[in-house]
Scaffold this motif. Structure first.
Motif, short mmCIF file in Angstrom:
data_model
loop_
_atom_site.label_atom_id
_atom_site.label_comp_id
_atom_site.label_asym_id
_atom_site.label_seq_id
_atom_site.Cartn_x
_atom_site.Cartn_y
_atom_site.Cartn_z
N ILE A 40 0.84 -1.20 0.00
CA ILE A 40 0.00 0.00 0.00
C ILE A 40 0.88 1.25 0.00
CG2 ILE A 40 -1.70 1.33 1.32
CD1 ILE A 40 -2.77 -1.34 2.38
N HIS A 41 0.60 2.17 -0.92
CA HIS A 41 1.32 3.44 -1.02
C HIS A 41 1.06 4.28 0.24
CE1 HIS A 41 1.83 7.69 -2.27
NE2 HIS A 41 2.76 7.23 -3.10
N THR A 42 2.14 4.86 0.80
CA THR A 42 2.03 5.59 2.06
C THR A 42 2.34 7.07 1.86
OG1 THR A 42 4.32 5.07 2.60
CG2 THR A 42 2.62 3.58 3.46
N CYS A 43 1.56 7.91 2.53
CA CYS A 43 1.71 9.35 2.43
C CYS A 43 1.46 9.96 3.80
CB CYS A 43 0.73 9.90 1.41
SG CYS A 43 0.64 11.71 1.31
N ILE A 44 2.25 10.97 4.16
CA ILE A 44 2.03 11.67 5.42
C ILE A 44 1.85 13.16 5.14
CG2 ILE A 44 4.50 12.01 5.93
CD1 ILE A 44 3.64 11.32 8.89
N ASP A 45 0.86 13.76 5.81
CA ASP A 45 0.57 15.19 5.69
C ASP A 45 1.06 15.85 6.97
OD1 ASP A 45 -0.42 17.71 5.28
OD2 ASP A 45 -2.53 17.14 5.29
N THR A 46 2.09 16.71 6.86
CA THR A 46 2.75 17.24 8.05
C THR A 46 3.15 18.70 7.88
OG1 THR A 46 4.73 16.98 9.46
CG2 THR A 46 4.95 16.32 7.16
N SER A 47 3.30 19.39 9.00
CA SER A 47 3.82 20.75 9.01
C SER A 47 5.34 20.77 8.97
CB SER A 47 3.35 21.48 10.27
OG SER A 47 4.01 20.94 11.42
N GLY A 48 5.96 19.62 9.24
CA GLY A 48 7.41 19.55 9.30
C GLY A 48 7.99 20.08 10.60
N PHE A 49 7.15 20.52 11.52
CA PHE A 49 7.62 20.99 12.83
C PHE A 49 7.72 19.77 13.74
CE2 PHE A 49 7.20 22.89 17.07
CZ PHE A 49 8.09 23.94 16.99
N VAL A 50 8.83 19.04 13.57
CA VAL A 50 8.95 17.73 14.20
C VAL A 50 10.37 17.52 14.70
CG1 VAL A 50 7.18 16.73 12.72
CG2 VAL A 50 9.57 16.62 12.02
N LYS A 51 10.54 16.51 15.56
CA LYS A 51 11.86 16.07 15.98
C LYS A 51 12.38 15.10 14.92
CE LYS A 51 11.06 16.63 20.95
NZ LYS A 51 11.04 15.96 22.28
N THR A 94 1.26 30.53 13.07
CA THR A 94 1.27 29.19 13.69
C THR A 94 1.59 29.17 15.18
OG1 THR A 94 3.62 28.79 13.29
CG2 THR A 94 2.09 28.26 11.50
N GLY A 95 2.31 30.20 15.65
CA GLY A 95 2.76 30.19 17.03
C GLY A 95 4.10 29.50 17.24
N VAL A 96 4.71 28.97 16.16
CA VAL A 96 5.99 28.27 16.27
C VAL A 96 6.96 28.82 15.21
CG1 VAL A 96 4.90 26.20 17.19
CG2 VAL A 96 5.35 26.37 14.73
N GLU A 97 8.20 28.31 15.25
CA GLU A 97 9.24 28.79 14.35
C GLU A 97 9.20 28.07 13.00
OE1 GLU A 97 11.03 31.35 15.23
OE2 GLU A 97 10.26 31.38 17.30
N LEU A 98 9.69 28.75 11.96
CA LEU A 98 9.76 28.20 10.61
C LEU A 98 10.93 27.23 10.42
CD1 LEU A 98 9.10 28.11 7.53
CD2 LEU A 98 10.41 30.24 7.31
N ALA A 99 12.05 27.48 11.09
CA ALA A 99 13.29 26.76 10.82
C ALA A 99 13.15 25.24 10.83
CB ALA A 99 14.37 27.19 11.81
N PRO A 100 12.43 24.62 11.78
CA PRO A 100 12.32 23.15 11.76
C PRO A 100 11.67 22.60 10.49
CG PRO A 100 11.73 23.98 13.92
CD PRO A 100 11.84 25.18 13.01
N THR A 101 10.73 23.34 9.92
CA THR A 101 10.09 22.89 8.68
C THR A 101 11.09 22.89 7.53
OG1 THR A 101 7.89 23.62 9.34
CG2 THR A 101 8.30 23.44 6.98
N LEU A 102 11.93 23.91 7.46
CA LEU A 102 12.93 23.97 6.39
C LEU A 102 13.97 22.88 6.57
CD1 LEU A 102 13.45 27.83 6.05
CD2 LEU A 102 11.81 26.34 4.87
N GLU A 103 14.34 22.59 7.80
CA GLU A 103 15.29 21.50 8.06
C GLU A 103 14.68 20.16 7.68
OE1 GLU A 103 18.81 19.53 9.43
OE2 GLU A 103 18.33 21.51 8.63
#
Length: 247
Positions: free
Chosen positions: A98-109, A139-148
């Motif tokens: 099964i093809h897998t896809c995740i929808d995320t903000s990228g603000f993750v560890k 969003t209330g959070v920083e952009l940098a983690p999403t770019l990383e």
């Protein structure tokens, strides 16, 4: 593996290719001003579900997935807050073809996300703004983690569909959109860009939950504004979705 789930959509068609089984997870670290599921924010809410039981339900939809090029999408909330659960379910899905896809903000560890990415075929990445100050305001959070996070996806050559919500007087600054477009030209894994017009379909949930909705007086973007935003990505030869609507 047990996780907390907000809701399920069994035959979704807008969160990745084909017909998809969509699992909306509970919990989110962002507080986006235009969020249409604020009831997904609290990690302790939702319903507990087990991956062994879920995979038995998911495989029932394989004929629809196979005929349409679909699969499973895990969204939220922020699904990578429950990375162990998502990784376990994705591993089971891959074993079923099964093809897998995740929808995320990228603000993750990133260390937590890595185990999920091992079994991920596609990422829907929500970039709220390329201006750090605007991103923090939205969003209330920083952009940098999403770019990383996007950098990691590019290094692993995981395909990305990028989503940008266009909100008048909030995320519609054309210079910011152009800066995002220029940045995206440095990446090789962006397969599609969606400019999503702002809507207020979830406003009633904010009221029910007792939250202040700051965008009550904000109108949906005009077709002209949406096309202008799309044309910026098109200028940089990026894969903007809905190209035919650009005039």
């Amino acid at each position: 593996m047990i996780g907390r789930v907000h809701s399920i959509e069994t035959c979704g068609t807008v969160d990745g290719p084909g017909i998809r089984f969509i699992l909306f997870m509970q919990g989110c670290p962002l507080r986006c001003q235009y969020c249409h599921n604020p009831d997904s924010w609290k990690a302790t809410d939702g319903q507990e579900m087990d991956t062994n039981k879920l995979i038995k339900e998911i495989v029932k939809y394989k004929p629809y997935m196979n005929s349409s090029g679909g699969g499973i999408t895990i969204s939220g909330g922020e699904p990578l807050l429950q990375a162990d659960f998502v990784a376990d379910l994705f591993q089971k899905c891959k074993a079923e073809g099964i093809h897998t896809c995740i929808d995320t903000s990228g603000f993750v560890k990133l260390d937590k996300a890595a185990k999920v990415l091992d079994y991920t075929d596609l990422v829907l990445l929500d970039v709220k703004s390329f201006n750090p100050q605007v991103y923090k305001n939205v969003t209330g959070v920083e952009l940098a983690p999403t770019l990383e996070f996007e950098r990691i996806l590019a290094e692993r050559n995981i395909p990305v569909w990028l989503r940008y919500v266009l909100v008048p007087n909030l995320t519609d600054n054309l210079d910011d959109i152009e800066a995002l477009a220029k940045y995206l030209t440095t990446l090789s894994n962006v397969e599609r860009i969606d400019v999503l017009p702002f809507h207020k379909m979830g406003e009633f949930k904010w009221s029910e939950l007792g939250y202040e909705y700051k965008l009550t007086d904000t109108q949906e973007p005009s077709a002209e504004l949406v096309n202008t935003a799309k044309s910026i990505f098109h200028k940089y030869n990026l894969p903007i979705f809905g190209l035919a609507s650009i005039v």
